[in-house]
Every structure is written in structure tokens, then in C-alpha cells.
Scaffold this active site. Sequence first.
Site, PDB file in Angstrom:
ATOM      1  N   ARG A 264     -21.471  93.288  14.630  1.00  0.00           N
ATOM      2  CA  ARG A 264     -20.852  93.139  12.855  1.00  0.00           C
ATOM      3  C   ARG A 264     -22.325  92.850  12.028  1.00  0.00           C
ATOM      4  O   ARG A 264     -23.092  92.227  12.427  1.00  0.00           O
ATOM      5  CB  ARG A 264     -20.130  91.725  13.018  1.00  0.00           C
ATOM      6  CG  ARG A 264     -18.813  92.037  13.838  1.00  0.00           C
ATOM      7  CD  ARG A 264     -17.938  90.921  13.538  1.00  0.00           C
ATOM      8  NE  ARG A 264     -16.820  90.930  14.461  1.00  0.00           N
ATOM      9  CZ  ARG A 264     -15.660  89.853  14.504  1.00  0.00           C
ATOM     10  NH1 ARG A 264     -15.841  88.897  13.619  1.00  0.00           N
ATOM     11  NH2 ARG A 264     -14.957  89.915  15.345  1.00  0.00           N
ATOM     12  N   ARG A 279     -23.545  82.879  13.000  1.00  0.00           N
ATOM     13  CA  ARG A 279     -23.312  83.955  12.436  1.00  0.00           C
ATOM     14  C   ARG A 279     -24.521  85.056  12.941  1.00  0.00           C
ATOM     15  O   ARG A 279     -25.579  84.824  12.208  1.00  0.00           O
ATOM     16  CB  ARG A 279     -23.171  84.064  11.025  1.00  0.00           C
ATOM     17  CG  ARG A 279     -22.011  83.354  10.397  1.00  0.00           C
ATOM     18  CD  ARG A 279     -21.823  83.455   8.879  1.00  0.00           C
ATOM     19  NE  ARG A 279     -20.576  82.819   8.485  1.00  0.00           N
ATOM     20  CZ  ARG A 279     -19.502  83.357   8.413  1.00  0.00           C
ATOM     21  NH1 ARG A 279     -19.280  84.467   8.801  1.00  0.00           N
ATOM     22  NH2 ARG A 279     -18.435  82.629   7.931  1.00  0.00           N
ATOM     23  N   GLU A 351     -14.907  78.093  13.621  1.00  0.00           N
ATOM     24  CA  GLU A 351     -14.016  79.015  14.120  1.00  0.00           C
ATOM     25  C   GLU A 351     -14.387  79.521  15.441  1.00  0.00           C
ATOM     26  O   GLU A 351     -15.467  80.383  15.773  1.00  0.00           O
ATOM     27  CB  GLU A 351     -13.687  79.994  13.213  1.00  0.00           C
ATOM     28  CG  GLU A 351     -12.630  80.966  13.705  1.00  0.00           C
ATOM     29  CD  GLU A 351     -12.796  82.529  13.036  1.00  0.00           C
ATOM     30  OE1 GLU A 351     -12.632  83.512  13.594  1.00  0.00           O
ATOM     31  OE2 GLU A 351     -13.140  82.427  11.691  1.00  0.00           O
ATOM     32  N   SER A 354      -9.443  83.565  16.287  1.00  0.00           N
ATOM     33  CA  SER A 354      -8.288  84.020  15.278  1.00  0.00           C
ATOM     34  C   SER A 354      -7.297  84.494  15.822  1.00  0.00           C
ATOM     35  O   SER A 354      -7.514  85.415  16.781  1.00  0.00           O
ATOM     36  CB  SER A 354      -9.027  84.854  14.292  1.00  0.00           C
ATOM     37  OG  SER A 354      -9.910  84.032  13.473  1.00  0.00           O
ATOM     38  N   ARG A 393     -20.016  80.300  19.511  1.00  0.00           N
ATOM     39  CA  ARG A 393     -19.690  78.977  19.108  1.00  0.00           C
ATOM     40  C   ARG A 393     -19.235  77.892  19.882  1.00  0.00           C
ATOM     41  O   ARG A 393     -19.262  76.904  19.761  1.00  0.00           O
ATOM     42  CB  ARG A 393     -18.587  79.293  17.861  1.00  0.00           C
ATOM     43  CG  ARG A 393     -19.415  80.036  16.724  1.00  0.00           C
ATOM     44  CD  ARG A 393     -18.340  80.320  15.434  1.00  0.00           C
ATOM     45  NE  ARG A 393     -18.977  80.904  14.524  1.00  0.00           N
ATOM     46  CZ  ARG A 393     -18.372  81.385  13.264  1.00  0.00           C
ATOM     47  NH1 ARG A 393     -17.247  80.985  13.152  1.00  0.00           N
ATOM     48  NH2 ARG A 393     -19.122  81.770  12.517  1.00  0.00           N
TER      49      ARG A 393
END
Length: 426
Positions: A264, A279, A351, A354, A393
Site C-alpha cells: 500500500r 504504517r 488497529e 477491520s 502492529r
Amino acid sequence: MLDIRWMRENREGLAQAMEKLNDSEAPWELALELDGKRRKLLQQGEKLREERNTGSRQIGVLFRERKTSEANALKERMSQIGDEIAQIDDDLRNVESSYHDAMMRIPNPPEDDVPVAPDEEGNVVLTQWGQLPEFDFTPQAHWDLGPQLDIIDFERGVATAGSRFYFLKGPGARLQRVLSNWFLDVHIREHGYTEIYPPMMVRGHAMEGTGNLPKFGDNLYRDAEEDYWFIPTAEVSVTNLHRDEILEPGTLPRYYVASTPCFRREKVSAGKDARGIKRVHQFQKVEMVKFVEPATGRDELESLTRAAEVLLERLELPYRRVAIATGDLSFVAAIKYDLEVWAAGCQEWLEVSSCSLFRDFQARRANIRYRSTESARPEYVYTLNGSGLALPRVIIALLENNQKADGSVKLPEVLRPYLGEEMEIG
């Protein structure tokens, strides 16, 4: 993609949904306008083709009856009709192209119980599990702890591939592999998932099928010469596993799980989000994907979310479930829960999963249907997906929450079958 018939019949509801999503640019009105033009052109073309078919039959009759002048006049009219049909077909291609593009840019309306708010400030914490760790020293963040333990190498990652890349070394690399294998084993053995090893690059239509294109092309990596896109998550490949298929009666639900790298373009400004491995442009993630009957969608979302929560509980990581507000929903999700884990060094909730229900939004784009019985008409399936879990994470939380004063890290007992006696890093 939405059902155009539903859109025609629910203009007011659609407008309200877009307002809830805080999406004033969604081209739903344009799509309906183009739909009207498309249907009008189709009707005009059909009427002209009927006239041409009737006229073609009459020409032969007129010639047999020696009505040559009438036959020639009708032939001339048939030629004119052919030109008119060609023009309509050309107009129709242009309208349908614009219509398709507009439909592909309209987000999924939210479920009725999604919190309504313009942005992430309206997200609602639903539940919280576990006690936040306490220390008699100041816990370090992973960007300091990792290099000290010689398990994360940021400098060589940047030197090799640029910013937001890193190397995991020794026990760090092994921890990621062990976690990925353990996640897969739990989902397969306990939750009934089938493991998939999917392509890491896909064609553009696969990205379109899951809603990544055309709207989010700038966030994706692609091959510059060919139509290959690097997946941002295994959801893209696995959802397209049943593209253009009609699934047989009795074969739903279908649960799939895959562990893949994800690629990404993370666009964040300088600051704490740019530090460490929170990130990054490439990361490992275990992804769950479901194909289910519409009536079971919400129950399947709950079981999907619980499958991810179980992993965090067994790792003894404090987490919370967050209901995502309308203004913060993803383009494709009708409802989404985020699982956020506490990281003691960063002093923030991160996070790690999801979990989303898409209803038939993706299935319409990828043309995935099923039959409830042998004689039933095909219907679109409901699709869901959720992270189970995202590795960087989770590693952050394990390192930061389980660190000791001497800088070593004690890993949770649930990993002992995979780590043996090597339960401590440092």
C-alpha cells in the site's frame, strides 16, 4: 456496486445514505441520469431493429409483386435505419461507459445502526477486553526496542528500499512467521476456514471487483507496463476466487483464509505515525474472507469479528472493539468493526483488524451468485472480510507490552508449541 433498480425506487433513501457517509461527490444522480439515457437508447434501438426486420421481409414481398419502386424506397429506408442504429449503438457505448464509471464510484450505503458522524471522531468504542499493562519503568516504543534487540533494522531497510521499509531479523522474523502460522492454524482448525495461497498480483478487474478501483488507484502499486496490480490485502485475490460463478445449492457459507504480503501507498505526514512499523508500504497479514447467504450476513460478521478477537485474548493483548462511524467507513463496507490493540510504548491504540460486511456490493461488481435450491433463480451472495490479524502492529503490541526492565521481551505462553524453549527475546 448498487442495484440500479433499488436506486431508481429509493432516490430519497440513497440521498440520505450519501449524506450520512459525508460523500457529496458520489455521482449517484449522474448514474441515474445516465441510466435513463441508456434505457431510452436501448428502446430506440430495439424499435428501429423491429422496423428493419419487418421492412426487410416486406422488400422481398414487394419485389415478388413487381412493386419495384416501392421496394427500392423501402430499401433506402432500411439503409437509413442501419445508419441510425449504428449511431445509437455508438451513443449507447459512450453512455454505458460513463454509466459504468459512475456506478463504480458510488459507495455502499451504511447499515441502519452504524453511528452517524462526519469523521473518525464519531467512532464508538463498543467493548474493551483486558487490563492495560503497568510498569515500574518507562516502557520503550518498538522503534527503540526493536533495534536494541537487533530484531528490527530500519536503517538497512531504508537503504535497500526507501522510507517505510524495514528488515525483521532473527527472532523478529521468526516471531512474524510463527504468528502467521498460528493465526492460520486457529482459523482452519477451530473456525472452519479453508487456507488459500492466492496471487499477489491481479488484473485491474479484480481490483474493481472488490472496490479498490477506480476510486483508490492512487493508493495502489502496479506494474507500469502490464495490467498487474499488487494486492493491498488478500481480500482482493480471494474474493475474486469465485468471480463470474454461480455457487451450487448447499455450498454456502464458504470461509477462506490467506496469509500474504500486502502492498500500500501509505500517505501520512511526518510525525509519530511515520515512525517504526505502524504504517509501512509492505506488511504481512492474515485475511479472512466469507461468502454467505444474505439472511446470515450480520451473524457472520459477529463470528468473523470474534475469530479475530479470540487471537488477541489468547495473546493476552488488551484490545477494544470500535464501531466505525458513517464518515469513516470504507468505500465498500456497509458496517465495520475495528479491533484496536493497546501498545504500551507508543501509548496508543493501534488497529490490528477491520471486520466488514459488504452485503452484495462486491458480489455485484465481481458477478458472484448462488442458488438456494436447484430450481431457484441465481442471487448475489453477501461477502465479508476481516484481518485475522495484521502482523506489524501485533508484533508492536507484543514487544511493547511484554518488555522487561532489562530490555528483553517475554512472549505469551500460547506460542510455546511453536517457539519451544525460545520464549524470550533478548
